[in-house]
Design a protein around this motif. Structure first.
Motif, short mmCIF file in Angstrom:
data_model
loop_
_atom_site.label_atom_id
_atom_site.label_comp_id
_atom_site.label_asym_id
_atom_site.label_seq_id
_atom_site.Cartn_x
_atom_site.Cartn_y
_atom_site.Cartn_z
N ILE A 134 0.79 -1.33 0.18
CA ILE A 134 0.05 0.02 0.00
C ILE A 134 0.76 1.09 -0.05
N LEU A 135 0.65 2.29 -0.97
CA LEU A 135 1.52 3.27 -1.31
C LEU A 135 0.74 4.37 -1.50
N ASN A 136 1.34 5.54 -1.24
CA ASN A 136 0.80 6.78 -1.74
C ASN A 136 0.64 7.07 -3.19
N LEU A 137 -0.38 7.56 -3.76
CA LEU A 137 -0.45 7.86 -5.33
C LEU A 137 0.24 9.41 -5.40
N LYS A 138 0.77 9.27 -6.59
CA LYS A 138 1.21 10.59 -7.24
C LYS A 138 -0.14 11.47 -7.82
N LYS A 139 -0.04 12.67 -7.83
CA LYS A 139 -1.21 13.38 -8.27
C LYS A 139 -1.30 13.23 -9.65
N SER A 140 -0.39 13.28 -10.43
CA SER A 140 -0.38 12.81 -11.68
C SER A 140 -0.70 11.60 -12.31
N SER A 141 -0.87 10.69 -11.17
CA SER A 141 -1.12 9.27 -11.66
C SER A 141 -2.21 9.07 -12.65
N LYS A 142 -2.31 8.20 -13.53
CA LYS A 142 -3.56 7.98 -14.46
C LYS A 142 -4.44 6.90 -13.78
N ILE A 143 -3.93 6.49 -12.64
CA ILE A 143 -4.95 5.24 -12.35
C ILE A 143 -6.27 5.88 -11.99
N SER A 144 -7.34 4.84 -12.39
CA SER A 144 -8.74 5.13 -12.34
C SER A 144 -9.07 5.34 -10.86
#
Length: 315
Positions: A91-101
């Motif tokens: 479990i990691l923190n997402l980047k604001k630029s991520s395209k993950i749905s």
């Protein structure tokens, strides 16, 4: 395992059309779709009848591709170098630029990620331009699939394609470790907690009974064969199946053992296929012997406890 390139190309074609397919992994089979596509991710939830608040694990080929989507830290690097590819989810923190749905994450800023070891799925990931969201390929709350036939039994023609990969070598889901702050285990699985602690050089707490769902595999009712289960049973009823860790000298038709010699790793590998076998025999319920609460025994106990809550759901 010998890789059939024609099958890989067919899988790729369907994934680029935002379809869902089943893929093999060393843990269990996964129901996969483009993790950057809302359309594909919605199909996963619909096919599984999965609660929308239950996030999905996203499968990557390697750390280089993950860097586009998540913030990494030292604990992650240590565990990645030692155990990946393999049965460990982070479990990691997402980047604001991520395209993950955002459908995958339930609009949270965290992501569950894994690097599967299975050669067929790694070959597929290598030729894709996106990671794969892939929860276990089974209806929500039911027993996971460890063969392609299990997937077909559960979904029939509802799934466009099942990518063949033989039987899953581990047979239970990945261990989930939350690395956002102090490391903690959110789900017991195919990698023992003691080995993770050894690499990090620190004690890790186990929090697999959260008040809020923050990762996959934390639903109260899960892994159920659709039959009532009695844990730590001593007296067996006539119409029950009896689930045992090791083979007994005296055996009966309703006795089902998970390992010849009581090997807990082997028992975990055989758990889901055995539960499915019992379900087909139409027993009224399953009685389970006392299982050692150590190593892979902890994972087995976790799965059977959640499966036993099917009783509460149906009474």
């Amino acid at each position: 395992m010998k890789i059939n390139l024609a099958n890989i190309k067919k899988a790729k074609k369907l994934l680029y059309k935002r379809e869902c397919i089943a893929i093999p992994t060393e843990t269990v089979y996964g129901l996969a779709g483009n993790a950057y596509s809302d359309q594909a991710c919605q199909k996963i939830y619909k096919l599984k009848k999965r609660p929308k608040n239950n996030p999905l694990i996203v499968h990557y080929l390697n750390i280089q591709r993950l860097k586009k989507d998540c913030h990494l830290n030292n604990d992650f690097i240590k565990l990645y170098k030692k155990f990946c590819p393999g049965p460990l989810t982070f479990i990691l923190n997402l980047k604001k630029s991520s395209k993950i749905s955002k459908i995958i994450t339930n609009k949270k800023n965290t992501l569950a990620v894994r690097f599967p070891r299975h050669s067929v799925t790694r070959r597929l990931l290598k030729i894709l331009e996106f990671p794969l969201a892939a929860p276990s390929a089974n209806p929500s709350s039911r027993v996971s699939a460890v063969t392609s036939n299990h997937v077909k039994e559960d979904f029939g023609k509802k799934i466009k394609y099942v990518l063949e990969g033989g039987r899953s070598s581990i047979g239970v889901e990945s261990t989930i470790v939350d690395l956002r702050e102090k490391p903690k285990i959110l789900r017991l699985g195919g990698l023992n907690v003691s080995t993770i602690q050894k690499i990090l050089g620190k004690k890790i707490t186990i929090n697999n009974k959260p008040s809020k769902i923050v990762s996959p595999g934390q639903l109260k009712v899960h892994y159920s064969p659709g039959l009532p289960i009695r844990l730590n049973a001593k007296n067996i009823r006539k119409d029950e199946a009896y689930l045992l860790i090791r083979k007994k000298k005296v055996s009966k038709p309703n006795y089902y053992f998970l390992s010849q010699q009581g090997n807990l790793k082997e028992a975990a590998k055989n758990l889901y296929s055995t539960l499915r076998k019992i379900k087909k025999k139409k027993y009224s319920s399953i009685a389970v012997c006392k299982i050692p609460d150590r190593g892979y025994g902890k994972t087995i106990n976790d799965r059977l406890l959640r499966a036993s809550r099917f009783n509460e759901k149906t009474t």
